[in-house]
Scaffold this active site. Structure first.
Site, PDB file in Angstrom:
ATOM      1  N   LYS A   7       3.241   0.844   3.165  1.00 56.20           N
ATOM      2  CA  LYS A   7       2.899  -0.215   4.113  1.00 56.20           C
ATOM      3  C   LYS A   7       2.948  -1.541   3.364  1.00 56.20           C
ATOM      4  O   LYS A   7       2.589  -1.596   2.180  1.00 56.20           O
ATOM      5  CB  LYS A   7       1.474  -0.022   4.637  1.00 56.20           C
ATOM      6  CG  LYS A   7       1.330   1.154   5.566  1.00 56.20           C
ATOM      7  CD  LYS A   7      -0.072   1.137   6.198  1.00 56.20           C
ATOM      8  CE  LYS A   7      -0.448   2.520   6.653  1.00 56.20           C
ATOM      9  NZ  LYS A   7      -1.850   2.807   6.691  1.00 56.20           N
ATOM     10  N   GLY A  25     -12.493   5.586  10.369  1.00 54.17           N
ATOM     11  CA  GLY A  25     -11.079   5.633  10.765  1.00 54.17           C
ATOM     12  C   GLY A  25     -10.665   7.091  10.683  1.00 54.17           C
ATOM     13  O   GLY A  25     -11.502   7.979  10.834  1.00 54.17           O
ATOM     14  N   ASN A  55       0.862  -1.175   0.000  1.00 56.26           N
ATOM     15  CA  ASN A  55       0.000   0.000   0.000  1.00 56.26           C
ATOM     16  C   ASN A  55       0.904   1.232   0.000  1.00 56.26           C
ATOM     17  O   ASN A  55       1.431   1.633   1.037  1.00 56.26           O
ATOM     18  CB  ASN A  55      -0.890  -0.037   1.253  1.00 56.26           C
ATOM     19  CG  ASN A  55      -1.810   1.159   1.340  1.00 56.26           C
ATOM     20  OD1 ASN A  55      -1.749   2.073   0.519  1.00 56.26           O
ATOM     21  ND2 ASN A  55      -2.665   1.158   2.348  1.00 56.26           N
ATOM     22  N   ARG A  69     -10.591  16.079   7.892  1.00 55.72           N
ATOM     23  CA  ARG A  69     -11.405  16.568   6.769  1.00 55.72           C
ATOM     24  C   ARG A  69     -12.762  17.048   7.264  1.00 55.72           C
ATOM     25  O   ARG A  69     -13.356  16.431   8.148  1.00 55.72           O
ATOM     26  CB  ARG A  69     -11.631  15.463   5.736  1.00 55.72           C
ATOM     27  CG  ARG A  69     -10.375  15.001   5.037  1.00 55.72           C
ATOM     28  CD  ARG A  69     -10.715  14.051   3.892  1.00 55.72           C
ATOM     29  NE  ARG A  69      -9.531  13.359   3.417  1.00 55.72           N
ATOM     30  CZ  ARG A  69      -9.378  12.033   3.449  1.00 55.72           C
ATOM     31  NH1 ARG A  69     -10.343  11.251   3.918  1.00 55.72           N
ATOM     32  NH2 ARG A  69      -8.269  11.487   3.007  1.00 55.72           N
ATOM     33  N   HIS A 129     -12.920   3.423   0.185  1.00 51.11           N
ATOM     34  CA  HIS A 129     -13.029   2.351   1.187  1.00 51.11           C
ATOM     35  C   HIS A 129     -13.725   1.106   0.621  1.00 51.11           C
ATOM     36  O   HIS A 129     -14.230   0.275   1.373  1.00 51.11           O
ATOM     37  CB  HIS A 129     -13.824   2.819   2.440  1.00 51.11           C
ATOM     38  CG  HIS A 129     -13.110   3.847   3.262  1.00 51.11           C
ATOM     39  ND1 HIS A 129     -13.750   4.936   3.810  1.00 51.11           N
ATOM     40  CD2 HIS A 129     -11.805   3.944   3.630  1.00 51.11           C
ATOM     41  CE1 HIS A 129     -12.876   5.667   4.485  1.00 51.11           C
ATOM     42  NE2 HIS A 129     -11.689   5.083   4.394  1.00 51.11           N
ATOM     43  N   GLY A 185     -14.788   2.842  14.494  1.00 53.88           N
ATOM     44  CA  GLY A 185     -15.978   1.988  14.513  1.00 53.88           C
ATOM     45  C   GLY A 185     -15.763   0.715  15.322  1.00 53.88           C
ATOM     46  O   GLY A 185     -16.662   0.228  16.007  1.00 53.88           O
ATOM     47  N   GLU A 211      -8.572  -5.228   4.936  1.00 59.18           N
ATOM     48  CA  GLU A 211      -8.361  -4.914   3.519  1.00 59.18           C
ATOM     49  C   GLU A 211      -7.206  -5.727   2.934  1.00 59.18           C
ATOM     50  O   GLU A 211      -7.256  -6.122   1.770  1.00 59.18           O
ATOM     51  CB  GLU A 211      -8.104  -3.405   3.369  1.00 59.18           C
ATOM     52  CG  GLU A 211      -9.367  -2.596   3.625  1.00 59.18           C
ATOM     53  CD  GLU A 211      -9.097  -1.151   4.032  1.00 59.18           C
ATOM     54  OE1 GLU A 211      -8.688  -0.936   5.185  1.00 59.18           O
ATOM     55  OE2 GLU A 211      -9.300  -0.251   3.199  1.00 59.18           O
ATOM     56  N   GLY A 217      -9.850   8.480   7.926  1.00 53.26           N
ATOM     57  CA  GLY A 217     -10.797   8.755   6.846  1.00 53.26           C
ATOM     58  C   GLY A 217     -12.065   8.007   7.225  1.00 53.26           C
ATOM     59  O   GLY A 217     -11.980   6.933   7.819  1.00 53.26           O
TER      60      GLY A 217
HETATM   61  P1  ADP Z   1      -6.918   4.979   8.943  1.00 54.31           P
HETATM   62  O1  ADP Z   1      -8.048   5.676   8.254  1.00 54.31           O
HETATM   63  O2  ADP Z   1      -5.682   5.813   9.036  1.00 54.31           O
HETATM   64  O3  ADP Z   1      -6.694   3.549   8.482  1.00 54.31           O
HETATM   65  P2  ADP Z   1      -7.762   3.688  11.402  1.00 54.31           P
HETATM   66  O4  ADP Z   1      -8.842   2.837  10.826  1.00 54.31           O
HETATM   67  O5  ADP Z   1      -6.528   3.033  11.897  1.00 54.31           O
HETATM   68  O6  ADP Z   1      -7.406   4.898  10.459  1.00 54.31           O
HETATM   69  O7  ADP Z   1      -8.426   4.499  12.627  1.00 54.31           O
HETATM   70  C1  ADP Z   1      -7.714   5.449  13.361  1.00 54.31           C
HETATM   71  C2  ADP Z   1      -8.674   6.067  14.384  1.00 54.31           C
HETATM   72  O8  ADP Z   1      -9.144   5.029  15.275  1.00 54.31           O
HETATM   73  C3  ADP Z   1      -8.022   7.131  15.264  1.00 54.31           C
HETATM   74  O9  ADP Z   1      -8.856   8.249  15.400  1.00 54.31           O
HETATM   75  C4  ADP Z   1      -7.876   6.401  16.591  1.00 54.31           C
HETATM   76  O10 ADP Z   1      -7.899   7.281  17.685  1.00 54.31           O
HETATM   77  C5  ADP Z   1      -9.116   5.537  16.586  1.00 54.31           C
HETATM   78  N1  ADP Z   1      -8.986   4.484  17.609  1.00 54.31           N
HETATM   79  C6  ADP Z   1      -8.142   3.436  17.630  1.00 54.31           C
HETATM   80  N2  ADP Z   1      -8.266   2.747  18.802  1.00 54.31           N
HETATM   81  C7  ADP Z   1      -9.235   3.384  19.523  1.00 54.31           C
HETATM   82  C8  ADP Z   1      -9.822   3.177  20.807  1.00 54.31           C
HETATM   83  N3  ADP Z   1      -9.456   2.161  21.584  1.00 54.31           N
HETATM   84  N4  ADP Z   1     -10.800   4.025  21.193  1.00 54.31           N
HETATM   85  C9  ADP Z   1     -11.189   5.049  20.414  1.00 54.31           C
HETATM   86  N5  ADP Z   1     -10.663   5.308  19.199  1.00 54.31           N
HETATM   87  C10 ADP Z   1      -9.696   4.490  18.765  1.00 54.31           C
END
Ligand code: ADP
Length: 396
Positions: free
Chosen positions: A16, A206, A9, A237, A177, A329, A382, A208
């Site tokens: 990554k 996430g 990626n 955003r 996504h 989520g 993914e 995004g």
């Molecule tokens: P990306 O879009 O970069 O792939 P991710 O899917 O890894 O992002 O999500 C990152 C987000 O998930 C961040 O805002 C992070 O704070 C949140 N997050 C991860 N673990 C937790 C947690 N235990 N509680 C609340 N939010 C979390």
């Protein structure tokens, strides 16, 4: 046996990677090359529970892939098991509605889609070209974030602007996504029999974030648009807003449209409203210690996510399932509850005890007994989807 897949990626300043074996079920090694293009770049390998970081003397994508190759040279069993390489590609435009085996025409097609993803697609092309150079003979596959949404009907994907913009320039909603949504749709079908013939809402939250409606296994609407800026409020955003704001902000600050767009992409969302962070975990901690700005940002995020779930649901005949996925989520019970509080009119309810005690990283049904809709937490994957597409395409 040659059955492992290198998943790549490539971002503009990062790369990554993961090597998945056993039909994608086992991650042998994974890592990230970071801050490419600077003189502080490094690459990390996570293997057998240990992390190993190597500084890169040349911070290029090529050097990063070169390091992966050297690592493989010193782990010959894994090297000899490689059957192919799968690349995540952000934008496939209207050219790619499914994953494809990469040849020169595909590379040209990905380059042509760069106009809508000027940071991502050129980086993907770089990754693909470097991988062909360093792993000659290994087949490569491109998996597109936009492809799953190519099933949207014109009344969903067209913008209500003069039609010649679509005819001449392909300005339309593409959505992103898609690889995550496709995975969730398939995973849900495994645990909820018949869901591939029902109506499913998914919130991929996430950094995004977007929502998607999946009607009988096919994407019928999604919140992101021609770029990932449309739709939900995200980490940095703004998501959807009145486009006139662009002109107001640029006049008020005396800055160009590009700089204004930069504010909407990089300084808005959770970060812009809270003035603390774009990170949900940091904001939840701040909220717990009484910070009202953090609470406002999180509550706005929840309200706007619910709105976009309800919006895409208009393309479904019934809302049989709602799935939360992505870092937020999967992990934020606060936001899942806050989002569902806004969906009571749709009779979507969750059990707060189950929601609050959801174990990390597990698939779980969190619906309340009186909910019309099954509400799930399902960790997305993914990389697995990319590995499976790669295996399937190189076998044919
Ligand atoms: P990306 O879009 O970069 O792939 P991710 O899917 O890894 O992002 O999500 C990152 C987000 O998930 C961040 O805002 C992070 O704070 C949140 N997050 C991860 N673990 C937790 C947690 N235990 N509680 C609340 N939010 C979390």
């Amino acid at each position: 046996m040659k059955d492992s897949i290198l998943v790549i990626n490539c971002g503009s300043s990062s790369l990554k990677f993961a090597i998945l074996a056993n039909a994608g079920q086992e991650t042998l090694v994974e890592g990230i090359a970071d801050r490419l293009g600077t003189d502080e770049s490094s690459i990390t390998f996570k293997f057998e529970g240990k992390k190993n970081e190597i500084q890169l003397d040349i911070g290029s994508h090529k050097n990063a892939v070169d390091q992966i190759k050297s690592w493989l040279n010193s782990h010959p069993t894994i090297e000899h098991s490689l059957a192919g390489i799968g690349h995540r590609v952000v934008h496939g435009g209207e050219t790619f509605s499914k994953s494809v085996l990469i040849n020169q025409d595909v590379v040209t097609g990905i380059k042509k889609c760069s106009q809508f993803a000027p940071l991502h697609n050129p980086a993907h092309v770089k990754g693909i070209e470097v991988a062909f150079e360093l792993f000659p003979g290994l087949p490569q596959v491109a998996v597109f974030d936009t492809a799953f949404h190519q099933t949207l009907a014109p009344e969903q994907y067209l913008y209500p602007i003069p039609m010649h913009f679509y005819r001449e320039h392909h300005f339309r909603k593409y959505g992103f996504h898609g690889t995550s949504y496709r995975y969730i749709s398939q995973r849900l079908a495994q645990i909820a029999n018949g869901s591939d013939q029902q109506g499913v809402l998914v919130a991929h939250l996430g950094n995004g974030a977007s929502t998607c409606a999946i009607n009988k296994g096919k994407s019928s609407d999604t919140s992101m648009g021609i770029t990932p800026l449309e739709g939900l409020m995200m980490g940095t955003r703004s998501g959807s807003l009145d486009p006139s704001l662009l002109s107001f902000i640029s006049q008020a600050e005396n800055i160009s449209f590009e700089s204004t767009l930069d504010i909407l992409n990089k300084q808005s969302g959770l970060l812009g409203v809270s003035e603390i962070s774009n990170d949900c975990r940091t904001l939840e901690e701040a909220m717990e210690s009484g910070d009202l700005r953090a609470k406002l940002a999180l509550d706005m995020f929840a309200a706007r996510t619910a709105k976009h779930l309800a919006s895409v649901a208009t393309t479904l005949e019934s809302i049989d399932h709602l799935v939360f996925t992505g870092g937020i989520g999967e992990n934020s019970s606060y936001l899942r509850q806050a989002i569902c509080n806004h969906l009571k009119a749709l009779n979507i309810r969750i059990d707060s005890d189950i929601n609050d005690n959801a174990p990390r990283g597990e698939t779980l049904n969190i619906s309340a007994k009186d909910s019309n809709t099954n509400v799930w937490v399902i960790p997305t994957n993914e990389e697995l989807m990319i590995a499976l597409d790669t295996i399937s395409l190189i076998q044919h």
